[in-house]
Design a protein around this motif. Structure first.
Motif, mmCIF file in Angstrom:
data_model
loop_
_atom_site.group_PDB
_atom_site.id
_atom_site.type_symbol
_atom_site.label_atom_id
_atom_site.label_comp_id
_atom_site.label_asym_id
_atom_site.label_seq_id
_atom_site.Cartn_x
_atom_site.Cartn_y
_atom_site.Cartn_z
ATOM 1 N N PHE A 7 6.759 15.161 9.170
ATOM 2 C CA PHE A 7 5.361 15.579 9.287
ATOM 3 C C PHE A 7 4.612 15.457 7.958
ATOM 4 O O PHE A 7 3.509 14.906 7.906
ATOM 5 C CB PHE A 7 5.274 17.017 9.806
ATOM 6 N N LEU A 8 5.186 15.977 6.876
ATOM 7 C CA LEU A 8 4.472 15.974 5.598
ATOM 8 C C LEU A 8 4.168 14.566 5.113
ATOM 9 O O LEU A 8 3.035 14.259 4.730
ATOM 10 C CB LEU A 8 5.283 16.727 4.541
ATOM 11 N N GLN A 9 5.154 13.686 5.156
ATOM 12 C CA GLN A 9 4.925 12.352 4.595
ATOM 13 C C GLN A 9 4.069 11.479 5.503
ATOM 14 O O GLN A 9 3.280 10.659 5.021
ATOM 15 C CB GLN A 9 6.265 11.701 4.274
ATOM 16 N N LEU A 10 4.189 11.681 6.813
ATOM 17 C CA LEU A 10 3.302 10.948 7.731
ATOM 18 C C LEU A 10 1.856 11.394 7.544
ATOM 19 O O LEU A 10 0.942 10.569 7.428
ATOM 20 C CB LEU A 10 3.771 11.181 9.170
ATOM 21 N N ILE A 11 1.646 12.710 7.488
ATOM 22 C CA ILE A 11 0.294 13.241 7.319
ATOM 23 C C ILE A 11 -0.270 12.847 5.961
ATOM 24 O O ILE A 11 -1.457 12.503 5.838
ATOM 25 C CB ILE A 11 0.287 14.774 7.506
ATOM 26 N N THR A 12 0.565 12.862 4.918
ATOM 27 C CA THR A 12 0.108 12.435 3.597
ATOM 28 C C THR A 12 -0.367 10.990 3.633
ATOM 29 O O THR A 12 -1.463 10.665 3.167
ATOM 30 C CB THR A 12 1.239 12.579 2.560
ATOM 31 N N GLY A 13 0.447 10.106 4.199
ATOM 32 C CA GLY A 13 0.090 8.687 4.226
ATOM 33 C C GLY A 13 -1.151 8.394 5.036
ATOM 34 O O GLY A 13 -2.057 7.680 4.580
ATOM 35 N N VAL A 14 -1.232 8.966 6.225
ATOM 36 C CA VAL A 14 -2.372 8.682 7.105
ATOM 37 C C VAL A 14 -3.651 9.321 6.565
ATOM 38 O O VAL A 14 -4.719 8.710 6.589
ATOM 39 C CB VAL A 14 -2.072 9.176 8.540
ATOM 40 N N SER A 15 -3.556 10.553 6.053
ATOM 41 C CA SER A 15 -4.760 11.245 5.569
ATOM 42 C C SER A 15 -5.388 10.547 4.366
ATOM 43 O O SER A 15 -6.607 10.563 4.208
ATOM 44 C CB SER A 15 -4.433 12.697 5.204
ATOM 45 N N THR A 16 -4.567 9.909 3.529
ATOM 46 C CA THR A 16 -5.135 9.227 2.365
ATOM 47 C C THR A 16 -5.848 7.935 2.754
ATOM 48 O O THR A 16 -6.565 7.343 1.942
ATOM 49 C CB THR A 16 -4.040 8.908 1.321
ATOM 50 N N SER A 53 0.858 -1.184 0.000
ATOM 51 C CA SER A 53 0.000 0.000 0.000
ATOM 52 C C SER A 53 0.885 1.222 0.000
ATOM 53 O O SER A 53 1.955 1.235 0.629
ATOM 54 C CB SER A 53 -0.949 0.014 1.203
ATOM 55 N N ILE A 54 0.465 2.253 -0.718
ATOM 56 C CA ILE A 54 1.233 3.492 -0.771
ATOM 57 C C ILE A 54 1.258 4.161 0.596
ATOM 58 O O ILE A 54 2.215 4.845 0.952
ATOM 59 C CB ILE A 54 0.651 4.439 -1.858
ATOM 60 N N GLN A 55 0.202 3.932 1.390
ATOM 61 C CA GLN A 55 0.171 4.500 2.742
ATOM 62 C C GLN A 55 1.297 3.918 3.601
ATOM 63 O O GLN A 55 1.953 4.644 4.352
ATOM 64 C CB GLN A 55 -1.185 4.232 3.408
ATOM 65 N N LYS A 56 1.506 2.614 3.458
ATOM 66 C CA LYS A 56 2.584 1.968 4.204
ATOM 67 C C LYS A 56 3.935 2.550 3.793
ATOM 68 O O LYS A 56 4.817 2.768 4.640
ATOM 69 C CB LYS A 56 2.544 0.462 3.934
ATOM 70 N N LEU A 57 4.096 2.834 2.509
ATOM 71 C CA LEU A 57 5.342 3.414 2.003
ATOM 72 C C LEU A 57 5.574 4.811 2.578
ATOM 73 O O LEU A 57 6.683 5.143 2.998
ATOM 74 C CB LEU A 57 5.286 3.470 0.470
ATOM 75 N N PHE A 58 4.520 5.627 2.623
ATOM 76 C CA PHE A 58 4.636 6.981 3.175
ATOM 77 C C PHE A 58 5.006 6.937 4.658
ATOM 78 O O PHE A 58 5.858 7.706 5.122
ATOM 79 C CB PHE A 58 3.323 7.745 2.993
ATOM 80 N N ILE A 59 4.359 6.059 5.408
ATOM 81 C CA ILE A 59 4.611 5.996 6.850
ATOM 82 C C ILE A 59 6.027 5.500 7.128
ATOM 83 O O ILE A 59 6.729 6.040 7.998
ATOM 84 C CB ILE A 59 3.559 5.102 7.537
ATOM 85 N N SER A 60 6.476 4.487 6.379
ATOM 86 C CA SER A 60 7.845 3.988 6.554
ATOM 87 C C SER A 60 8.864 5.071 6.201
ATOM 88 O O SER A 60 9.859 5.270 6.906
ATOM 89 C CB SER A 60 8.067 2.747 5.685
ATOM 90 N N SER A 61 8.601 5.781 5.103
ATOM 91 C CA SER A 61 9.497 6.861 4.680
ATOM 92 C C SER A 61 9.535 7.976 5.725
ATOM 93 O O SER A 61 10.608 8.506 6.050
ATOM 94 C CB SER A 61 9.037 7.419 3.332
ATOM 95 N N SER A 62 8.379 8.328 6.269
ATOM 96 C CA SER A 62 8.324 9.407 7.267
ATOM 97 C C SER A 62 9.111 9.035 8.517
ATOM 98 O O SER A 62 9.768 9.887 9.126
ATOM 99 C CB SER A 62 6.868 9.720 7.629
ATOM 100 N N ALA A 63 9.058 7.759 8.896
ATOM 101 C CA ALA A 63 9.803 7.312 10.080
ATOM 102 C C ALA A 63 11.308 7.431 9.851
ATOM 103 O O ALA A 63 12.060 7.834 10.746
ATOM 104 C CB ALA A 63 9.429 5.868 10.412
#
Length: 418
Positions: free
Chosen positions: A195-204, A143-153
Motif C-alpha cells: 500500500f505505501l509504495q503503490l500510493i507513494t508512486g501513484v500520488s507523485t 521514472s521513479i514512479q515506475k520503480l515504486f509501482i514495480s516495487s509495490s507489486a
C-alpha cells in the motif's frame, strides 16, 4: 487530466469490474463492522476481525487499486497495458479468492477451502505483477514512479505468499516461529510494502497533475524509496529471526523518514501549483496523509502499551483513515474520466458532450466527505474510550459513507451516452 494519453487506455471491461466489486465490498465491510462492533474492543487475532481486515485490505483496498493501476500504468509508462485479458482474469481470481478466504475466516474454518482462497489470491497477484513488470519493461523511459509501482507489486506478492503460508500453517502447522509473530510481519509487509509504495508512486504522478504543480526535487523521491524499503526490510528480517523488539522503533523511524521525504515532494508541488483552489476530492488525499502520519507517531505507544486499544486504533487509522480516504478522493478523479473516455471520446469536438465531473453527483461527494470526517472522529473516540455505544454510532456513519460512495460509483458505471 489533459496529460493522460487516452489513446493508450485499456478497455473499460478490464477496469470497471474492479471498481464495481470494490464499491460493493466496501458496503459489505461496513455492514459487517456495524453488526460486530465488539471486535474493536478485543484482541486483534479473532475470526471476525480477520474477516474485516481482509475484506478491507483485499476486497476493498487492493480491488480498487488493481483497477486504478491497470488504468494508470499506461499513463506512467506511456505504453499499452501488456495484457488486458490477464487484467480481467486477475479480477475473477481475486474476487473468488477474497470470497473463499473471508467466509472461512468468519468461523475460522481452516482447511483446503481457506487454502484455495489463498492460492487464488496469489495467482491473481502473479497476473498483476506480470502485467506491471511487462508493461514497465516495454517502457524505456526511467521514472521513479515506475520503480515504486514495480516495487509495490513485488511486496504484494511477498505479502500474499506469507498469507498463504499462514493459512496452510493453521491446518498443517510447520512454522517454527509463533504464528502471531509472523502475522504481524505479514500485515506490515502489506501496509509498508504494497500500500505505501503503490500510493507513494501513484500520488507523485497524480497529485501534481491535479494541482497543476510540479516539483523538481526528484532526490526526495529517491530518498523515499530507499528509506521506505530499508526500514521495512530490516524490520521483517529482524522480526523473523530475532522477534519484534525495541529495534522496531528504529526501523519505523527509517520508514517515517521515507514517508516524510515523499510528503515533502508533494508539498513542494503543492507550493508551486497553478490551481490555487483546493478541490474537495483533493482534501481527502490531505486527510489520508494526516492519518498516516498520526498512525506512525503512535507506534511507540502501540509497542509499550498494555492491552489492544492502541493497536486497534493504529490499524483503524491506517485502513479506514489513510487507505480509505485516498480511495474515496481518487476514485472520483479517475473513474469519471475512464467512463467519459468510453462514452464520449469519439464524439469530442463533434457535438456538445458533458464533462467528466458531470457524470457523477458532486453533492454526494460533499456529504461523503463530511460524514467521512464524522465517522472517523467518532470511531476513533469510541476506540480510545473503549465504549461500545460510541463505536456503534461511528460504524453506522461509516455505513452511510460506504452507501454514498457505492451509489455514486454505480451512477458512473451505469451512465448512458447522452
Amino acid at each position: 487530466m489533459a496529460d493522460i494519453s487516452i489513446g493508450k487506455a485499456p478497455a473499460n471491461s478490464a477496469i470497471l469490474p474492479f471498481y464495481a466489486t470494490g464499491a460493493l465490498v466496501f458496503v459489505i465491510l461496513c455492514m459487517v463492522m456495524v453488526l460486530n462492533p465488539e471486535v474493536f474492543t478485543g484482541h486483534y487475532f479473532s475470526p471476525h476481525l480477520l474477516t474485516i481486515v481482509h475484506l478491507a485490505a483485499l476486497g476493498w483496498g487492493t480491488m480498487i487499486i488493481f483497477g486504478a493501476a491497470y488504468q494508470l500504468l499506461p499513463v506512467i509508462c506511456e505504453q499499452d497495458l501488456y495484457s488486458e485479458r490477464w487484467a480481467s482474469f486477475s479480477w475473477y481470481t481475486l474476487t473468488a479468492g477474497v470470497a473463499l478466504l473471508t467466509t472461512t475466516f468468519w468461523n475460522l474454518n481452516t482447511g483446503w477451502i481457506m487454502i484455495s482462497g489463498g492460492i487464488l489470491i496469489v495467482f491473481s497477484v502473479l497476473l498483476f505483477i506480470t502485467n506491471v513488470v511487462k508493461t514497465s519493461n516495454i517502457c524505456s523511459k526511467y521514472s521513479i514512479q515506475k520503480l515504486f509501482i514495480s516495487s509495490s507489486a513485488i511486496w504484494l506478492l511477498i505479502t500474499v505468499i506469507i498469507g498463504l503460508l499462514l493459512a496452510i500453517n493453521l491446518s498443517f502447522p510447520f512454522f517454527e516461529k509463533e504464528h502471531l509473530q509472523i502475522l504481524k510481519l505479514h500485515a506490515h509487509a502489506g501496509l509498508g510494502g504494497w500500500f505505501l509504495q503503490l500510493i507513494t508512486g501513484v500520488s507523485t504522478k497524480l497529485v501534481p497533475m491535479f494541482l497543476l504543480g510540479k516539483s523538481t526535487k526528484e532526490k526526495l523521491l529517491k530518498f523515499a524509496f530507499i528509506f521506505q524499503n530499508l526500514g521495512l526490510i530490516l524490520f521483517l528480517l529482524d522480526g523473523y529471526f530475532f522477534g519484534i523488539s525495541y529495534r522496531s522503533l528504529l526501523y519505523a523511524a527509517l520508514v517515517f523518514t521515507g514517508i516524510m521525504s515523499w510528503l515533502l515532494y508533494l508539498y513542494d508541488a503543492f507550493k508551486k501549483r497553478l490551481r490555487k483552489k483546493i478541490e474537495l476530492l483533493m482534501k481527502h488525499s490531505f486527510l489520508s496523509f494526516l492519518c498516516l502520519i498520526i498512525s506512525l507517531l503512535m507506534i511507540p505507544m502501540v509497542y509499550y502499551s498494555q492491552g489492544y486499544q492502541w493497536t486497534m486504533l493504529y490499524g483503524t487509522l491506517l485502513f479506514m483513515g489513510w487507505i480509505t480516504s485516498i480511495i474515496l478522493g481518487k476514485t472520483f478523479k479517475t473513474l469519471p474520466f475512464i467512463i467519459w473516455n468510453g462514452h464520449y471520446k469519439h464524439l469530442s469536438g463533434k457535438v456538445k458532450v458533458p464533462l467528466p465531473k458531470h457524470l457523477y453527483s458532486e453533492k454526494l461527494t460533499i456529504w461523503q466527505f463530511r460524514i467521512f470526517i464524522a465517522a472517523l472522529l467518532v470511531l476513533v473516540t469510541g476506540i480510545i474510550a473503549q465504549y461500545l455505544p460510541v463505536i456503534r454510532i461511528g460504524l453506522l456513519l461509516w455505513l452511510a459513507v460506504s452507501v454514498l460512495y457505492c451509489v455514486n460509483v454505480f451512477k458512473l458505471l451505469l451512465h448512458k451516452t447522452k
